[in-house]
Design a protein around this motif. Structure first.
Motif, PDB file in Angstrom:
ATOM      1  N   GLU A  87       0.800  -1.189  -0.014  1.00 16.76           N
ATOM      2  CA  GLU A  87      -0.165  -0.060   0.189  1.00 16.76           C
ATOM      3  C   GLU A  87       0.813   1.100   0.087  1.00 16.76           C
ATOM      4  O   GLU A  87       0.663   2.178  -0.726  1.00 16.76           O
ATOM      5  N   VAL A  88       1.820   1.303   0.805  1.00 17.12           N
ATOM      6  CA  VAL A  88       2.814   2.556   0.861  1.00 17.12           C
ATOM      7  C   VAL A  88       3.533   2.774  -0.209  1.00 17.12           C
ATOM      8  O   VAL A  88       3.872   3.809  -0.747  1.00 17.12           O
ATOM      9  N   VAL A  89       4.085   1.572  -1.105  1.00 16.28           N
ATOM     10  CA  VAL A  89       4.769   1.432  -2.183  1.00 16.28           C
ATOM     11  C   VAL A  89       4.044   2.352  -3.198  1.00 16.28           C
ATOM     12  O   VAL A  89       4.299   3.290  -3.976  1.00 16.28           O
ATOM     13  N   THR A  90       2.922   1.733  -3.296  1.00 18.63           N
ATOM     14  CA  THR A  90       1.940   2.450  -4.397  1.00 18.63           C
ATOM     15  C   THR A  90       1.502   4.148  -4.088  1.00 18.63           C
ATOM     16  O   THR A  90       1.675   5.130  -4.972  1.00 18.63           O
ATOM     17  N   LYS A  91       1.280   4.197  -2.757  1.00 20.81           N
ATOM     18  CA  LYS A  91       0.832   5.525  -2.284  1.00 20.81           C
ATOM     19  C   LYS A  91       2.033   6.576  -2.650  1.00 20.81           C
ATOM     20  O   LYS A  91       1.971   7.830  -2.984  1.00 20.81           O
ATOM     21  N   LYS A  92       3.434   6.002  -2.141  1.00 21.47           N
ATOM     22  CA  LYS A  92       4.592   7.007  -2.530  1.00 21.47           C
ATOM     23  C   LYS A  92       4.925   7.326  -3.863  1.00 21.47           C
ATOM     24  O   LYS A  92       4.918   8.606  -4.245  1.00 21.47           O
ATOM     25  N   LYS A  93       4.385   6.304  -4.573  1.00 23.72           N
ATOM     26  CA  LYS A  93       4.518   6.336  -6.441  1.00 23.72           C
ATOM     27  C   LYS A  93       3.465   7.566  -6.717  1.00 23.72           C
ATOM     28  O   LYS A  93       3.901   8.468  -7.608  1.00 23.72           O
ATOM     29  N   ASP A  94       2.213   7.386  -6.373  1.00 21.56           N
ATOM     30  CA  ASP A  94       1.332   8.127  -6.889  1.00 21.56           C
ATOM     31  C   ASP A  94       1.323   9.563  -6.388  1.00 21.56           C
ATOM     32  O   ASP A  94       0.681  10.426  -6.882  1.00 21.56           O
ATOM     33  N   LEU A  95       1.695   9.571  -5.198  1.00 15.15           N
ATOM     34  CA  LEU A  95       1.759  10.931  -4.497  1.00 15.15           C
ATOM     35  C   LEU A  95       3.156  11.598  -4.839  1.00 15.15           C
ATOM     36  O   LEU A  95       3.432  12.963  -4.603  1.00 15.15           O
ATOM     37  N   LYS A  96       3.903  10.869  -5.596  1.00 12.38           N
ATOM     38  CA  LYS A  96       5.257  11.491  -5.969  1.00 12.38           C
ATOM     39  C   LYS A  96       6.215  12.117  -4.803  1.00 12.38           C
ATOM     40  O   LYS A  96       6.727  13.251  -4.663  1.00 12.38           O
ATOM     41  N   ILE A  97       6.281  11.075  -3.652  1.00 12.49           N
ATOM     42  CA  ILE A  97       6.936  11.487  -2.686  1.00 12.49           C
ATOM     43  C   ILE A  97       8.352  10.913  -2.691  1.00 12.49           C
ATOM     44  O   ILE A  97       8.401   9.458  -3.214  1.00 12.49           O
ATOM     45  N   ASP A  98       9.375  11.572  -2.127  1.00 12.05           N
ATOM     46  CA  ASP A  98      10.755  10.996  -2.578  1.00 12.05           C
ATOM     47  C   ASP A  98      11.143   9.988  -1.772  1.00 12.05           C
ATOM     48  O   ASP A  98      12.158   9.142  -1.786  1.00 12.05           O
ATOM     49  N   ARG A  99      10.585  10.137  -0.254  1.00 13.00           N
ATOM     50  CA  ARG A  99      11.180   8.921   0.861  1.00 13.00           C
ATOM     51  C   ARG A  99       9.957   8.826   1.726  1.00 13.00           C
ATOM     52  O   ARG A  99       9.050   9.451   2.005  1.00 13.00           O
ATOM     53  N   ALA A 100      10.018   7.412   1.952  1.00 18.14           N
ATOM     54  CA  ALA A 100       8.835   7.092   2.655  1.00 18.14           C
ATOM     55  C   ALA A 100       9.398   6.077   3.970  1.00 18.14           C
ATOM     56  O   ALA A 100      10.262   5.050   3.738  1.00 18.14           O
ATOM     57  N   ILE A 101       8.544   6.210   4.983  1.00 25.97           N
ATOM     58  CA  ILE A 101       9.001   5.457   6.156  1.00 25.97           C
ATOM     59  C   ILE A 101       7.671   5.050   6.881  1.00 25.97           C
ATOM     60  O   ILE A 101       6.554   5.386   6.707  1.00 25.97           O
ATOM     61  N   ILE A 102       7.828   3.586   7.079  1.00 29.99           N
ATOM     62  CA  ILE A 102       6.580   3.114   7.770  1.00 29.99           C
ATOM     63  C   ILE A 102       6.879   2.762   9.456  1.00 29.99           C
ATOM     64  O   ILE A 102       7.980   2.058   9.472  1.00 29.99           O
ATOM     65  N   VAL A 103       6.202   3.042  10.256  1.00 28.29           N
ATOM     66  CA  VAL A 103       6.375   2.821  11.678  1.00 28.29           C
ATOM     67  C   VAL A 103       5.357   2.178  12.543  1.00 28.29           C
ATOM     68  O   VAL A 103       4.262   2.331  12.218  1.00 28.29           O
ATOM     69  N   THR A 104       5.848   1.206  13.129  1.00 32.39           N
ATOM     70  CA  THR A 104       4.812   0.315  14.053  1.00 32.39           C
ATOM     71  C   THR A 104       5.258   0.003  15.385  1.00 32.39           C
ATOM     72  O   THR A 104       6.485   0.163  15.477  1.00 32.39           O
ATOM     73  N   THR A 105       4.461   0.045  16.082  1.00 36.95           N
ATOM     74  CA  THR A 105       4.788  -0.376  17.702  1.00 36.95           C
ATOM     75  C   THR A 105       4.934  -1.859  17.882  1.00 36.95           C
ATOM     76  O   THR A 105       5.198  -2.148  19.116  1.00 36.95           O
ATOM     77  N   SER A 106       4.789  -2.825  16.744  1.00 34.92           N
ATOM     78  CA  SER A 106       4.777  -4.085  17.059  1.00 34.92           C
ATOM     79  C   SER A 106       5.945  -4.656  16.309  1.00 34.92           C
ATOM     80  O   SER A 106       7.078  -4.528  16.734  1.00 34.92           O
ATOM     81  N   ASP A 107       5.710  -5.035  15.135  1.00 40.76           N
ATOM     82  CA  ASP A 107       7.080  -5.721  14.212  1.00 40.76           C
ATOM     83  C   ASP A 107       6.526  -5.928  12.879  1.00 40.76           C
ATOM     84  O   ASP A 107       5.630  -5.641  12.429  1.00 40.76           O
TER      85      ASP A 107
END
Length: 362
Positions: A87-107
Protein backbone atom coordinates in the motif's frame (compact mmCIF):
# COMPACT_ATOMS: atom_id res chain seq x y z
CA UNK A 1 -20.68 -1.60 17.68
CA UNK A 2 -17.68 -3.45 19.18
CA UNK A 3 -15.81 -3.29 15.85
CA UNK A 4 -16.44 0.47 15.66
CA UNK A 5 -15.06 0.89 19.17
CA UNK A 6 -11.92 -1.05 18.24
CA UNK A 7 -11.43 1.05 15.09
CA UNK A 8 -11.93 4.24 17.09
CA UNK A 9 -9.37 3.17 19.71
CA UNK A 10 -6.87 2.18 17.00
CA UNK A 11 -7.34 5.56 15.34
CA UNK A 12 -6.83 7.36 18.65
CA UNK A 13 -3.66 5.35 19.42
CA UNK A 14 -2.46 6.02 15.89
CA UNK A 15 -2.93 9.78 16.34
CA UNK A 16 -0.87 9.66 19.53
CA UNK A 17 1.95 7.86 17.72
CA UNK A 18 1.81 10.39 14.87
CA UNK A 19 2.12 13.31 17.28
CA UNK A 20 4.97 11.57 19.10
CA UNK A 21 6.78 10.86 15.86
CA UNK A 22 6.45 14.50 14.77
CA UNK A 23 7.81 15.52 18.20
CA UNK A 24 10.67 13.07 17.82
CA UNK A 25 11.74 14.60 14.51
CA UNK A 26 11.48 18.24 15.47
CA UNK A 27 15.01 18.51 16.89
CA UNK A 28 16.66 16.13 14.46
CA UNK A 29 16.05 18.11 11.27
CA UNK A 30 17.36 21.43 10.02
CA UNK A 31 15.63 24.75 10.57
CA UNK A 32 14.23 24.78 7.01
CA UNK A 33 12.10 21.67 7.54
CA UNK A 34 8.33 21.80 7.95
CA UNK A 35 6.81 18.83 9.79
CA UNK A 36 3.05 18.30 9.62
CA UNK A 37 0.70 15.64 10.92
CA UNK A 38 -2.46 14.60 9.05
CA UNK A 39 -1.25 16.34 5.91
CA UNK A 40 -3.36 16.09 2.75
CA UNK A 41 -1.40 15.65 -0.49
CA UNK A 42 -2.70 15.38 -4.04
CA UNK A 43 -2.74 11.96 -5.76
CA UNK A 44 -1.26 12.33 -9.26
CA UNK A 45 -3.47 9.51 -10.58
CA UNK A 46 -6.89 10.23 -9.11
CA UNK A 47 -6.47 13.93 -8.34
CA UNK A 48 -7.95 13.45 -4.87
CA UNK A 49 -6.32 14.55 -1.62
CA UNK A 50 -4.73 11.68 0.32
CA UNK A 51 -3.96 11.86 4.03
CA UNK A 52 -0.40 11.36 5.28
CA UNK A 53 0.24 10.61 8.96
CA UNK A 54 3.44 12.68 9.13
CA UNK A 55 4.79 14.76 6.26
CA UNK A 56 8.26 16.34 6.20
CA UNK A 57 9.18 19.05 3.69
CA UNK A 58 12.85 19.96 3.45
CA UNK A 59 13.70 23.39 1.97
CA UNK A 60 16.98 25.13 1.16
CA UNK A 61 17.93 28.59 2.46
CA UNK A 62 16.27 30.22 -0.56
CA UNK A 63 12.93 28.52 0.13
CA UNK A 64 13.16 25.94 -2.65
CA UNK A 65 11.75 22.50 -1.87
CA UNK A 66 14.57 19.91 -1.83
CA UNK A 67 12.73 16.71 -0.95
CA UNK A 68 9.70 15.27 0.80
CA UNK A 69 9.25 12.44 3.29
CA UNK A 70 6.07 10.60 4.22
CA UNK A 71 5.77 8.65 7.48
CA UNK A 72 2.95 6.16 7.96
CA UNK A 73 2.32 5.06 11.56
CA UNK A 74 0.52 2.09 13.08
CA UNK A 75 0.13 1.73 16.82
CA UNK A 76 -0.90 -1.94 16.75
CA UNK A 77 -0.22 -5.17 18.62
CA UNK A 78 -0.42 -7.28 15.47
CA UNK A 79 2.68 -7.91 13.37
CA UNK A 80 2.47 -5.98 10.10
CA UNK A 81 2.55 -8.00 6.89
CA UNK A 82 3.48 -7.37 3.29
CA UNK A 83 0.14 -5.81 2.37
CA UNK A 84 0.88 -2.60 4.26
CA UNK A 85 4.22 -2.29 2.49
CA UNK A 86 2.54 -2.70 -0.89
CA UNK A 87 0.00 0.00 0.00
CA UNK A 88 2.79 2.42 0.94
CA UNK A 89 4.79 1.61 -2.23
CA UNK A 90 1.79 2.58 -4.37
CA UNK A 91 0.96 5.64 -2.27
CA UNK A 92 4.54 6.94 -2.42
CA UNK A 93 4.63 6.52 -6.20
CA UNK A 94 1.21 8.10 -6.88
CA UNK A 95 1.82 11.05 -4.56
CA UNK A 96 5.33 11.51 -5.96
CA UNK A 97 6.98 11.50 -2.52
CA UNK A 98 10.78 11.19 -2.37
CA UNK A 99 11.12 9.08 0.78
CA UNK A 100 8.79 6.79 2.71
CA UNK A 101 9.05 5.44 6.25
CA UNK A 102 6.64 3.02 7.90
CA UNK A 103 6.57 2.82 11.68
CA UNK A 104 4.87 0.27 13.89
CA UNK A 105 4.80 -0.35 17.62
CA UNK A 106 4.77 -4.12 16.98
CA UNK A 107 6.99 -5.68 14.27
CA UNK A 108 7.15 -6.66 10.59
CA UNK A 109 7.01 -10.08 9.01
CA UNK A 110 10.10 -11.20 7.12
CA UNK A 111 8.36 -10.94 3.68
CA UNK A 112 7.30 -7.39 4.62
CA UNK A 113 10.91 -6.47 5.44
CA UNK A 114 12.17 -7.99 2.18
CA UNK A 115 9.62 -6.17 0.04
CA UNK A 116 10.24 -2.88 1.87
CA UNK A 117 13.97 -3.22 1.25
CA UNK A 118 13.39 -4.00 -2.45
CA UNK A 119 11.23 -0.89 -2.93
CA UNK A 120 13.40 1.32 -0.71
CA UNK A 121 10.75 1.76 1.98
CA UNK A 122 12.30 2.32 5.41
CA UNK A 123 10.85 0.24 8.25
CA UNK A 124 11.13 1.28 11.88
CA UNK A 125 9.80 0.09 15.21
CA UNK A 126 8.58 2.60 17.73
CA UNK A 127 8.53 2.45 21.51
CA UNK A 128 6.63 5.29 23.15
CA UNK A 129 7.73 4.39 26.66
CA UNK A 130 4.82 4.13 29.05
CA UNK A 131 4.13 5.73 32.40
CA UNK A 132 4.56 2.27 33.90
CA UNK A 133 8.08 2.05 32.49
CA UNK A 134 8.96 5.49 33.81
CA UNK A 135 7.51 4.60 37.21
CA UNK A 136 9.66 1.43 37.33
CA UNK A 137 12.72 3.51 36.43
CA UNK A 138 11.79 6.30 38.82
CA UNK A 139 15.15 6.47 40.57
CA UNK A 140 16.97 6.96 37.28
CA UNK A 141 14.42 8.88 35.23
CA UNK A 142 15.18 12.34 36.47
CA UNK A 143 17.58 15.04 35.40
CA UNK A 144 19.66 17.79 36.93
CA UNK A 145 20.46 21.11 35.29
CA UNK A 146 23.64 22.58 36.75
CA UNK A 147 24.21 26.32 36.94
CA UNK A 148 26.72 28.62 38.57
CA UNK A 149 25.90 31.89 40.30
CA UNK A 150 28.71 34.43 39.88
CA UNK A 151 28.79 37.33 42.30
CA UNK A 152 31.29 40.17 42.10
CA UNK A 153 32.36 41.01 45.66
CA UNK A 154 35.24 43.43 45.05
CA UNK A 155 36.48 45.58 42.18
CA UNK A 156 38.71 48.54 41.41
CA UNK A 157 40.27 50.21 38.38
CA UNK A 158 43.47 51.97 37.38
CA UNK A 159 42.99 54.87 34.99
CA UNK A 160 45.16 57.63 33.58
CA UNK A 161 44.32 59.70 36.65
CA UNK A 162 44.89 57.09 39.39
CA UNK A 163 43.48 54.15 41.35
CA UNK A 164 39.78 53.96 42.30
CA UNK A 165 37.92 51.42 44.46
CA UNK A 166 34.28 50.38 44.09
CA UNK A 167 33.04 53.01 46.59
CA UNK A 168 34.52 55.78 44.45
CA UNK A 169 33.21 54.18 41.25
CA UNK A 170 29.65 54.03 42.59
CA UNK A 171 29.53 57.83 42.50
CA UNK A 172 29.12 57.79 38.70
CA UNK A 173 26.28 56.01 36.86
CA UNK A 174 28.22 56.07 33.61
CA UNK A 175 31.35 54.41 34.99
CA UNK A 176 29.20 51.80 36.79
CA UNK A 177 27.48 50.84 33.53
CA UNK A 178 30.83 50.73 31.76
CA UNK A 179 32.49 48.51 34.38
CA UNK A 180 29.52 46.12 34.56
CA UNK A 181 29.46 45.74 30.81
CA UNK A 182 33.21 45.20 30.50
CA UNK A 183 33.39 42.58 33.26
CA UNK A 184 30.43 40.66 31.84
CA UNK A 185 32.00 40.76 28.38
CA UNK A 186 35.37 39.66 29.75
CA UNK A 187 33.89 36.64 31.54
CA UNK A 188 31.73 35.77 28.53
CA UNK A 189 34.45 36.06 25.91
CA UNK A 190 37.77 35.05 27.41
CA UNK A 191 36.90 31.42 28.07
CA UNK A 192 36.65 31.75 31.84
CA UNK A 193 33.47 29.68 32.14
CA UNK A 194 34.83 27.05 29.74
CA UNK A 195 38.03 26.79 31.81
CA UNK A 196 35.99 26.63 35.01
CA UNK A 197 33.87 23.84 33.60
CA UNK A 198 36.90 21.93 32.34
CA UNK A 199 39.28 22.36 35.26
CA UNK A 200 37.13 22.80 38.35
CA UNK A 201 33.76 21.25 37.63
CA UNK A 202 35.09 18.06 36.02
CA UNK A 203 37.67 15.41 36.67
CA UNK A 204 36.15 14.18 39.91
CA UNK A 205 35.67 17.54 41.63
CA UNK A 206 32.33 18.35 40.05
CA UNK A 207 30.38 16.01 42.33
CA UNK A 208 32.03 17.54 45.36
CA UNK A 209 31.32 21.07 44.15
CA UNK A 210 27.61 20.36 43.62
CA UNK A 211 27.27 18.07 46.63
CA UNK A 212 26.79 21.04 48.93
CA UNK A 213 25.05 24.13 47.56
CA UNK A 214 26.88 26.22 50.16
CA UNK A 215 30.21 25.50 48.44
CA UNK A 216 31.96 28.41 46.78
CA UNK A 217 34.99 29.20 44.66
CA UNK A 218 36.81 32.55 44.84
CA UNK A 219 38.68 33.82 41.80
CA UNK A 220 40.57 37.09 41.16
CA UNK A 221 40.98 38.64 37.70
CA UNK A 222 42.40 41.69 36.02
CA UNK A 223 42.35 42.78 32.39
CA UNK A 224 43.15 45.81 30.29
CA UNK A 225 40.53 47.18 27.91
CA UNK A 226 41.97 47.30 24.39
CA UNK A 227 41.16 49.08 21.19
CA UNK A 228 41.16 45.93 19.08
CA UNK A 229 39.15 42.75 19.18
CA UNK A 230 41.15 39.63 19.97
CA UNK A 231 40.52 36.11 21.18
CA UNK A 232 40.50 36.98 24.85
CA UNK A 233 38.68 40.28 25.28
CA UNK A 234 35.76 41.72 23.37
CA UNK A 235 35.16 45.34 24.31
CA UNK A 236 33.86 48.35 22.42
CA UNK A 237 34.55 52.11 22.84
CA UNK A 238 37.63 51.35 24.87
CA UNK A 239 39.13 54.82 25.09
CA UNK A 240 36.07 56.60 26.45
CA UNK A 241 36.74 59.16 29.17
CA UNK A 242 34.37 59.23 32.13
CA UNK A 243 34.15 62.47 34.10
CA UNK A 244 37.39 62.91 36.04
CA UNK A 245 38.34 59.22 36.04
CA UNK A 246 40.39 59.50 32.87
CA UNK A 247 40.98 56.60 30.46
CA UNK A 248 40.55 53.13 31.97
CA UNK A 249 43.77 51.08 31.84
CA UNK A 250 43.10 48.05 34.08
CA UNK A 251 40.05 46.55 35.76
CA UNK A 252 40.46 44.33 38.86
CA UNK A 253 37.59 42.20 40.18
CA UNK A 254 36.89 39.25 42.45
CA UNK A 255 34.18 36.66 41.85
CA UNK A 256 32.56 34.21 44.21
CA UNK A 257 31.09 31.24 42.31
CA UNK A 258 28.37 29.12 43.90
CA UNK A 259 26.62 25.99 42.58
CA UNK A 260 22.93 26.04 41.70
CA UNK A 261 20.85 23.00 40.74
CA UNK A 262 17.38 22.47 39.31
CA UNK A 263 16.08 18.90 39.51
CA UNK A 264 13.20 17.79 37.32
CA UNK A 265 11.52 14.51 36.35
CA UNK A 266 11.20 12.76 33.03
CA UNK A 267 7.77 13.47 31.57
CA UNK A 268 7.86 11.99 28.08
CA UNK A 269 9.98 9.52 26.11
CA UNK A 270 9.83 8.02 22.63
CA UNK A 271 12.33 5.76 20.89
CA UNK A 272 12.51 4.65 17.28
CA UNK A 273 14.70 1.63 16.62
CA UNK A 274 15.43 -1.04 14.04
CA UNK A 275 14.76 -4.58 15.22
CA UNK A 276 17.29 -6.24 12.90
CA UNK A 277 20.17 -5.98 15.38
CA UNK A 278 19.03 -6.25 18.96
CA UNK A 279 15.68 -4.73 19.85
CA UNK A 280 15.82 -1.52 21.91
CA UNK A 281 19.62 -1.61 22.19
CA UNK A 282 19.93 -0.69 18.52
CA UNK A 283 18.26 2.70 18.87
CA UNK A 284 18.37 5.00 15.88
CA UNK A 285 16.57 7.93 17.45
CA UNK A 286 15.43 8.78 20.93
CA UNK A 287 13.91 11.81 22.56
CA UNK A 288 13.13 12.58 26.19
CA UNK A 289 11.43 15.57 27.75
CA UNK A 290 12.30 16.66 31.28
CA UNK A 291 10.41 19.53 32.82
CA UNK A 292 9.04 21.25 35.88
CA UNK A 293 7.64 24.71 36.50
CA UNK A 294 11.07 26.35 36.00
CA UNK A 295 12.72 24.56 33.09
CA UNK A 296 12.13 22.35 30.08
CA UNK A 297 14.88 20.28 28.45
CA UNK A 298 14.47 18.11 25.39
CA UNK A 299 17.21 15.52 25.10
CA UNK A 300 17.61 13.82 21.72
CA UNK A 301 19.93 11.09 20.50
CA UNK A 302 20.56 10.68 16.77
CA UNK A 303 23.59 9.53 14.77
CA UNK A 304 25.86 9.24 17.82
CA UNK A 305 25.07 12.80 18.87
CA UNK A 306 23.10 13.93 21.88
CA UNK A 307 21.29 17.22 21.41
CA UNK A 308 19.96 19.33 24.29
CA UNK A 309 17.37 21.99 23.70
CA UNK A 310 16.75 24.08 26.78
CA UNK A 311 13.91 26.43 27.56
CA UNK A 312 13.71 28.34 30.84
CA UNK A 313 10.13 29.02 31.89
CA UNK A 314 11.36 31.25 34.70
CA UNK A 315 14.38 33.33 33.76
CA UNK A 316 17.19 33.29 36.30
CA UNK A 317 19.09 36.38 35.24
CA UNK A 318 22.23 35.61 37.23
CA UNK A 319 22.35 31.81 36.76
CA UNK A 320 24.69 30.60 34.07
CA UNK A 321 24.12 27.13 32.61
CA UNK A 322 27.13 24.81 32.97
CA UNK A 323 25.79 21.35 32.16
CA UNK A 324 23.38 18.66 33.16
CA UNK A 325 22.97 15.07 34.23
CA UNK A 326 20.32 13.49 32.04
CA UNK A 327 19.09 9.91 32.27
CA UNK A 328 19.63 9.12 28.62
CA UNK A 329 22.32 6.56 29.38
CA UNK A 330 19.98 4.79 31.76
CA UNK A 331 17.39 4.48 29.00
CA UNK A 332 19.79 3.69 26.14
CA UNK A 333 22.39 1.32 27.47
CA UNK A 334 24.06 0.89 24.10
CA UNK A 335 25.38 4.47 23.91
CA UNK A 336 29.17 4.63 24.05
CA UNK A 337 30.00 7.57 26.30
CA UNK A 338 33.48 7.82 24.79
CA UNK A 339 32.23 8.17 21.22
CA UNK A 340 29.02 10.11 21.74
CA UNK A 341 29.22 13.88 21.25
CA UNK A 342 27.02 16.43 23.00
CA UNK A 343 25.51 19.46 21.41
CA UNK A 344 23.40 22.24 22.93
CA UNK A 345 20.93 23.25 20.25
CA UNK A 346 20.31 26.71 21.60
CA UNK A 347 22.14 29.18 23.79
CA UNK A 348 19.65 31.96 24.57
CA UNK A 349 20.75 34.92 26.62
CA UNK A 350 18.78 33.74 29.62
CA UNK A 351 21.09 30.74 30.16
CA UNK A 352 24.34 32.68 29.68
CA UNK A 353 23.97 34.39 33.03
CA UNK A 354 25.10 37.85 34.10
CA UNK A 355 27.38 38.62 37.01
CA UNK A 356 25.58 39.77 40.12
CA UNK A 357 27.08 42.98 41.54
CA UNK A 358 24.69 43.44 44.45
CA UNK A 359 25.34 46.65 46.38
CA UNK A 360 28.78 46.96 44.81
CA UNK A 361 27.70 49.06 41.82
CA UNK A 362 24.00 49.71 42.54
Amino acid sequence: MRRNNILSKNKEKGRILEQNYKWLWELGVNKNCIITTNKYYKDSVTGEDRELDVFIENYDDKGNLINTTMVECRNRKNIQDVRWVEEVVTKKKDLKIDRAIIVTTSDFTEPARKKAKYYNIEVERSSPLTNEFIENQKKECKALAKFIFMECVDLSIITSTGFYNYKQLSESKEIKKYIKRQINEFVRCNGFVTDLQRNILSGGTEKNFYKNLNNLITADFNFSPRTEHDNSICIENLNNNFLNFGTVHTIFFRLIIRPKIIEFPLSKVITIFDDEVEKINSNKRHKSLYENEKIEVSCQFHNEKIHYHMKLKQINRYWRYIGGDMTLYALLENIDKEKTTFDIENSPEDILGEIYFGDLLD
